[in-house]
Scaffold this motif. Structure first.
Motif, mmCIF file in Angstrom:
data_model
loop_
_atom_site.group_PDB
_atom_site.id
_atom_site.type_symbol
_atom_site.label_atom_id
_atom_site.label_comp_id
_atom_site.label_asym_id
_atom_site.label_seq_id
_atom_site.Cartn_x
_atom_site.Cartn_y
_atom_site.Cartn_z
ATOM 1 N N UNK A 100 0.798 -1.188 0.069
ATOM 2 C CA UNK A 100 -0.227 0.064 -0.036
ATOM 3 C C UNK A 100 0.815 1.110 -0.038
ATOM 4 N N UNK A 101 2.296 1.278 -0.512
ATOM 5 C CA UNK A 101 2.895 2.012 -0.507
ATOM 6 C C UNK A 101 3.570 2.816 0.891
ATOM 7 N N UNK A 102 3.423 2.172 2.069
ATOM 8 C CA UNK A 102 3.916 2.505 3.206
ATOM 9 C C UNK A 102 5.338 2.682 3.242
ATOM 10 N N UNK A 103 5.889 3.776 3.944
ATOM 11 C CA UNK A 103 7.336 4.096 3.803
ATOM 12 C C UNK A 103 8.084 4.106 5.449
ATOM 13 N N UNK A 104 7.217 3.365 6.337
ATOM 14 C CA UNK A 104 7.854 3.412 7.623
ATOM 15 C C UNK A 104 9.203 2.671 7.405
ATOM 16 N N UNK A 105 9.061 1.310 6.890
ATOM 17 C CA UNK A 105 10.295 0.551 6.980
ATOM 18 C C UNK A 105 11.424 1.220 6.368
ATOM 19 N N UNK A 106 11.436 1.622 5.137
ATOM 20 C CA UNK A 106 12.426 2.627 4.468
ATOM 21 C C UNK A 106 12.940 3.596 5.484
ATOM 22 N N UNK A 107 12.077 4.329 6.201
ATOM 23 C CA UNK A 107 12.470 5.356 6.793
ATOM 24 C C UNK A 107 13.378 5.031 8.355
ATOM 25 N N UNK A 108 12.885 3.688 8.651
ATOM 26 C CA UNK A 108 13.655 3.156 9.703
ATOM 27 C C UNK A 108 15.024 2.819 9.463
ATOM 28 N N UNK A 109 15.111 2.364 8.183
ATOM 29 C CA UNK A 109 16.372 1.885 7.614
ATOM 30 C C UNK A 109 17.315 3.083 7.412
ATOM 31 N N UNK A 110 16.823 4.152 7.184
ATOM 32 C CA UNK A 110 17.382 5.438 6.833
ATOM 33 C C UNK A 110 17.929 6.142 8.057
ATOM 34 N N UNK A 111 16.978 5.931 9.417
ATOM 35 C CA UNK A 111 17.266 6.441 10.471
ATOM 36 C C UNK A 111 18.594 5.616 11.328
ATOM 37 N N UNK A 112 18.536 4.191 10.957
ATOM 38 C CA UNK A 112 19.857 3.531 11.282
ATOM 39 C C UNK A 112 21.162 4.095 10.623
ATOM 40 N N UNK A 113 20.955 4.425 9.236
ATOM 41 C CA UNK A 113 22.027 4.713 8.676
ATOM 42 C C UNK A 113 22.659 6.348 9.217
ATOM 43 N N UNK A 114 21.678 7.023 9.347
ATOM 44 C CA UNK A 114 21.881 8.512 9.944
ATOM 45 C C UNK A 114 22.510 8.556 11.037
ATOM 46 N N UNK A 115 21.895 7.717 11.843
ATOM 47 C CA UNK A 115 22.438 7.420 13.377
ATOM 48 C C UNK A 115 23.908 7.049 13.458
ATOM 49 N N UNK A 166 19.440 -3.770 14.020
ATOM 50 C CA UNK A 166 18.395 -3.856 13.431
ATOM 51 C C UNK A 166 17.002 -3.602 14.202
ATOM 52 N N UNK A 167 16.165 -3.015 13.684
ATOM 53 C CA UNK A 167 14.846 -2.567 14.604
ATOM 54 C C UNK A 167 13.879 -3.612 14.108
ATOM 55 N N UNK A 168 13.448 -4.388 15.128
ATOM 56 C CA UNK A 168 12.321 -5.335 14.541
ATOM 57 C C UNK A 168 10.813 -4.634 15.034
ATOM 58 N N UNK A 169 10.093 -4.729 13.750
ATOM 59 C CA UNK A 169 8.621 -3.999 13.821
ATOM 60 C C UNK A 169 7.817 -5.226 13.982
ATOM 61 N N UNK A 170 6.781 -5.281 14.798
ATOM 62 C CA UNK A 170 5.859 -6.349 14.858
ATOM 63 C C UNK A 170 4.705 -5.742 15.711
ATOM 64 N N UNK A 171 3.462 -6.319 15.161
ATOM 65 C CA UNK A 171 2.202 -6.128 15.885
ATOM 66 C C UNK A 171 2.003 -6.486 17.179
ATOM 67 N N UNK A 172 1.325 -5.914 17.831
ATOM 68 C CA UNK A 172 1.015 -6.032 19.409
ATOM 69 C C UNK A 172 -0.357 -6.141 19.601
ATOM 70 N N UNK A 173 -0.792 -7.094 20.347
ATOM 71 C CA UNK A 173 -2.075 -7.033 21.057
ATOM 72 C C UNK A 173 -2.144 -6.399 22.363
ATOM 73 N N UNK A 174 -0.988 -6.243 23.155
ATOM 74 C CA UNK A 174 -0.855 -5.769 24.524
ATOM 75 C C UNK A 174 -0.971 -4.345 24.459
ATOM 76 N N UNK A 175 -1.063 -3.510 23.347
ATOM 77 C CA UNK A 175 -0.975 -2.016 23.628
ATOM 78 C C UNK A 175 -2.716 -1.844 22.814
ATOM 79 N N UNK A 176 -3.082 -0.232 22.958
ATOM 80 C CA UNK A 176 -4.151 -0.003 22.244
ATOM 81 C C UNK A 176 -3.777 -0.079 20.719
ATOM 82 N N UNK A 177 -4.971 -0.220 19.910
ATOM 83 C CA UNK A 177 -4.839 -0.264 18.652
ATOM 84 C C UNK A 177 -4.056 0.947 17.919
#
Length: 717
Positions: free
Chosen positions: A391-406, A416-427
Motif C-alpha cells: 500500500x506504499x507504506x514508507x515506514x520500513x524505509x524510514x527506519x532503515x534510513x534512521x539507522x544509517x543516519x545515526x 536492526x529494529x524489529x517491527x511487530x504488531x502487538x495485542x498488548x497495547x491499544x490499537x
C-alpha cells in the motif's frame, strides 16, 4: 628573545624542514636519479647508492610477502619503475667508475679507485677462479631472464586481461546482491571500489613488468660493455697485459653485474609473488600453512621415502638422509595427532549442539533463555498499514534510513529494529523497546495529521482540533483531518504525517538512549572495523602493556554517548585511551580526556551559523566549592556531596540562569573548569534536560574555529 622561545623556534624550524623534505622526497629522488646518469660520482657515493638500492629492493620484496591482497599494494607499479631507473642510473655510474680507473700492472684483488661493494661481490663469486665466477653469473642471468622475469611478465599480462574482462560481471553481481537486500549500500560501494582498484593495479602491473624485463636486458648489455671496454682501457691506458686486464675487469664486471641484477632479481621475484597471489584476504604465509597442513600422512610418507633412500645409498649420504627422514616422520605423526584432536573436538561440539536442539524440541518444553530483541517497535493493530509495502507504506524505509543516519551522526551502528504488531497495547498506540524495556510510547490517529504551532501562526488563524503533544519534543499540537491539511499549512502550522511522527520519535529515542543501545558486542564490532585500517592503535589498546578490556572501553563510550558526543572518530578515542592508560584506568578521567581530544567536534555541534558558541560561565568560586565537595565512588561516576539546602540553592541558581537564555535559538551551554565539568553534569542531569556542560579545555581544543560569547555568569551567593 627568551631562551625557551629560541628553543621552540628552532624546533618549529627543524620540524618545518623535515616536513618539507618528506613532502618533496620523491621529486628530489627522481631528479637525483636522472643526474646520476650524467654526473661522475665518487666511489663512496656509488657504494652508498648501491647499498640503498639493495635495501629498497629487499624492503619491497618483504612488503609484498606481508601484503594480503595484490591490489592493496597500489604503489607497487610506480615503485617498480622508480627502483628500476634508480638501479640503471647506479649501473651507468658504476660503469663510468670502472672505465675511468684503469688497473695498473700487478693489480691485486683490492683495486684502487673502484667500488668496494663491486669488488667484494666479484671476489666472493669468482673465489679466485674467473671461469667459475662467469659461469655462476651467466646462470643467474639466465634464471632471471627465462624463469622469474618472463614468468612474472606473462602472469601480469594474463591477470590484467582476465581482471578487465571479469569487471563488468563482478559489478553486475554486486548490484544484484544490493538490489536483493543481501548486502548494504556501504558494502556494495566497498566491493565496487575494490574491483576498480584491482583493474587499475593489474593494468599498471602489465606495463611495469616490461620495465623489469627491460632492465635485465640492459644489465646484460652493460656487463658486456664493462668487460670489453675494461680490457681495452686496461691495455691502452693501464699498460697491462691482456691476461691481467681480463682478470681484473672480469672480477669488476661480475661484481657490478651482481650489484645491479640482485636488486632486479628481488624486484622480479616480488612481482611474481604479487601477481600470482589469490584475491583472498590472507597472507601468503597463512595460505601456505593452511595448504600444507592438509594431512600429516604426507610428511610421514616423505620421511619414510628419505629413510629408504638413506639405507639404499649406504655411504656418506646416509648421514644426511636418515636424520632428515626421521624429522619428517616425527613432524607427520605430530601433525596427525593434532588433526585427530581437532576432529574429535569438532565432533563433540556438533554432538553437543545436536543434543541441545533435541532437548528443546518438545512442545512442552521452553528454553530457559528467551532472547530479547535489541530494539523493537511494537505497533497496535490499527497502525499495521504503516508497514504494508503493497500500500506504499514508507515506514520500513524510514527506519532503515534512521539507522544509517545515526551511524553517521553518533558513530553507533544501531542494531536492526524489529517491527511487530502487538495485542498488548491499544490499537492506535506504538511502543519502542530496548532489550524488552519500554523507553517510548505514544498514540497516533490514522487519517489525521499532527499540526504544530511553531510561532508562525497568528492568533486569529488558530484552528480547533483534538489537543495532543509531539512525542519527540513535548510541544503542544493538535490533530487535524486530512481534509484540513492544506488550510493548516497555509496559515503556518507545521504539518506532520504519522510515519514522520514515528520516525522523528525513534530518532530522538535512539539519540537519548544511545548509551543503553551500545553493548560490548557492538564495541567489539567497532574495534574490529577500526583494526582494518588502524591495526597499530587497536593492538596497543587490546594487547599492549596497559591493555583495556571491552568492558572498560564500553564504559568510556557510554559516558560519551550519554552526553550526545559522537563516537565516530574512534581512532582519536582509542589513541587517547592508549596515551593515558599508563596513568589510570578510571573511566571517568579517561572520558574527560577523550572529550578534550574531541573538543573541536563537540563545540562545533553547539555553535550558530556564525560559528559563535554562546555560554553561561561558571564562577571560579562556585567551581572551587563544587570541587571541594567532590565524592569519588569506586566504579561509579563522581558526584557532588551536597546537603539538601546547598543542593536546592545550586539547582535554583543554575535553573534561573538557564531559563534566562532558554528563549534563544540554541541549546543552553554551561562552561566550567575541567576539574568540575563532570560534577556539574552529574548534579543537573536529573533536574534539567537539554543543557550542555563543556569544559575550558574542550573549548580551547576548538581553537580559532569558533568564537565564544559569554551570556552571563553562574554564581551562588
Amino acid at each position: 628573545m627568551p631562551e625557551r622561545e629560541r628553543v621552540e623556534t628552532k624546533k618549529s624550524n627543524g620540524t618545518g624542514i623535515i616536513s618539507l623534505i618528506q613532502s618533496n622526497s620523491v621529486a628530489v629522488a627522481v631528479v637525483v636519479t636522472v643526474l646520476m646518469m650524467f654526473i661522475p660520482l665518487p666511489q663512496i657515493i656509488i657504494d652508498i647508492a648501491m647499498s640503498l638500492n639493495l635495501a629498497v629492493a629487499l624492503i619491497t620484496l618483504l612488503t609484498v610477502i606481508y601484503t594480503r591482497r595484490a591490489a592493496d599494494f597500489t604503489s607497487f607499479p610506480r615503485v617498480t619503475l622508480l627502483v628500476t631507473l634508480y638501479g640503471l642510473a647506479i649501473n651507468i655510474a658504476s660503469t663510468r667508475l670502472i672505465l675511468t680507473h684503469p688497473v695498473s700492472a700487478g693489480g691485486t684483488a683490492n683495486l684502487p679507485g673502484q667500488s668496494w661493494l663491486v669488488q667484494a661481490f666479484g671476489n666472493i663469486v669468482t673465489g679466485g677462479n674467473i671461469v667459475v665466477g662467469f659461469i655462476v653469473f651467466v646462470i643467474l642471468i639466465v634464471v632471471q631472464v627465462l624463469v622469474v622475469t618472463k614468468g612474472a611478465d606473462r602472469v601480469s599480462e594474463v591477470s590484467a586481461r582476465f581482471t578487465l574482462d571479469a569487471m563488468n560481471n563482478k559489478m553486475f553481481d554486486i548490484q544484484n546482491e544490493f538490489n536483493a537486500g543481501t548486502i548494504s549500500e556501504e558494502e556494495a560501494t566497498r566491493r565496487k571500489e575494490q574491483i576498480r582498484r584491482e583493474v587499475d593495479f593489474y593494468s599498471a602491473m602489465d606495463g611495469a613488468s616490461k620495465f623489469v624485463s627491460g632492465n635485465v636486458k640492459a644489465g646484460i648489455f652493460i656487463t658486456i660493455v664493462n668487460l670489453i671496454g675494461g680490457i681495452i682501457t686496461g691495455m691502452v691506458f693501464g699498460n697491462v697485459t691482456m691476461g691481467e686486464a681480463f682478470s681484473s675487469y672480469a672480477t669488476l664486471t661480475i661484481g657490478d653485474g651482481l650489484m645491479s641484477q640482485l636488486p632486479a632479481l628481488m624486484l622480479s621475484f616480488g612481482t611474481g609473488i604479487l601477481v600470482t597471489g589469490s584475491s583472498a584476504d590472507e597472507l601468503i604465509g597463512d595460505q601456505l600453512k593452511r595448504n600444507f597442513a592438509v594431512s600429516g600422512m604426507v610428511y610421514v610418507i616423505v620421511g619414510i621415502a628419505l629413510l629408504a633412500m638413506g639405507v639404499a645409498f649406504f655411504g656418506p649420504a646416509t648421514f644426511v638422509l636418515i636424520p632428515v627422514g626421521i624429522m619428517f616422520v616425527y613432524l607427520g605423526f605430530r601433525m596427525q595427532k593434532m588433526q585427530k584432536a581437532q576432529q574429535l573436538k569438532a565432533e563433540a561440539d556438533a554432538k553437543a549442539e545436536k543434543s541441545k536442539k533435541q532437548t528443546g524440541s518438545s512442545p512442552d518444553e521452553v528454553s530457559p533463555i528467551v532472547a530479547l530483541d535489541p530494539l523493537a517497535l511494537d505497533l497496535g493493530y490499527a497502525l499495521v498499514p504503516l508497514v504494508d509495502r503493497e500500500k506504499g507504506a514508507e515506514l520500513l524505509e524510514r527506519v532503515t534510513r534512521i539507522r544509517r543516519e545515526e551511524a553517521l551522526e553518533l558513530g553507533l551502528v544501531v542494531p536492526p529494529i524489529r517491527i511487530r504488531d502487538s495485542m498488548s497495547i491499544d490499537p492506535e498506540e506504538y511502543s519502542f523497546k530496548i532489550r524488552g524495556i519500554e523507553v517510548g510510547k505514544s498514540r497516533l490517529k490514522l487519517g489525521y495529521y499532527m499540526c504544530l504551532n511553531t510561532g508562525s501562526v497568528k492568533k486569529e488563524n488558530l484552528m480547533s482540533g483534538e489537543k495532543t503533544f509531539d512525542p519527540a519534543f513535548g510541544m503542544e499540537a493538535i490533530w487535524l483531518p486530512e481534509s484540513k491539511r492544506a488550510e493548516a499549512e497555509r496559515v503556518g502550522y507545521m504539518v506532520i504525517d504519522p510515519p514522520t511522527i514515528i520516525a522523528t520519535h525513534l530518532t530522538e529515542i535512539i539519540r537519548s538512549h544511545a548509551a543503553d543501545i551500545l553493548s560490548r558486542q557492538e564495541v567489539a564490532s567497532i574495534i574490529n572495523k577500526i583494526k582494518e585500517t588502524n591495526p597499530v592503535v587497536v593492538d596497543e589498546i587490546l594487547t599492549g602493556e596497559h591493555k583495556f578490556t571491552y568492558g572498560e572501553i564500553e564504559t568510556v563510550l557510554k559516558g560519551l554517548l550519554e552526553e550526545q558526543v559522537s563516537i565516530r572518530n574512534m581512532v582519536v578515542i582509542l589513541e587517547t585511551l592508549a596515551n593515558y592508560a599508563p596513568l589510570t584506568k578510571d573511566p571517568w578521567f579517561l572520558m574527560e580526556k577523550v572529550r578534550q581530544a574531541l573538543g573541536a567536534q563537540i563545540c562545533l555541534q553547539y555553535v550558530d551559523d556564525n560559528k559563535v558558541l554562546s555560554v553561561l560561565m561558571m564562577s571560579q568560586s562556585l567551581a572551587q566549592s563544587l570541587f571541594e565537595k567532590k565524592i569519588e565512588r569506586p566504579g561509579q561516576k563522581p558526584m557532588v556531596g551536597f546537603d539538601p539546602v546547598d543542593s536546592r540553592k545550586f539547582l535554583e541558581t543554575v535553573s534561573a540562569s538557564v531559563a534566562a537564555v532558554r528563549d534563544r535559538a540554541f541549546l543552553p551551554i554551561i562552561l566550567c573548569p575541567d576539574e568540575v565539568r563532570l560534577l556539574v553534569h552529574s548534579a543537573i542531569e536529573r533536574e534539567m534536560d537539554r543543557v550542555a556542560v563543556l569544559s575550558l579545555s574542550e573549548v580551547m581544543s576548538a581553537g580559532n574555529s569558533i568564537h565564544v560569547e559569554t551570556l552571563g555568569e553562574i554564581n551562588v551567593q
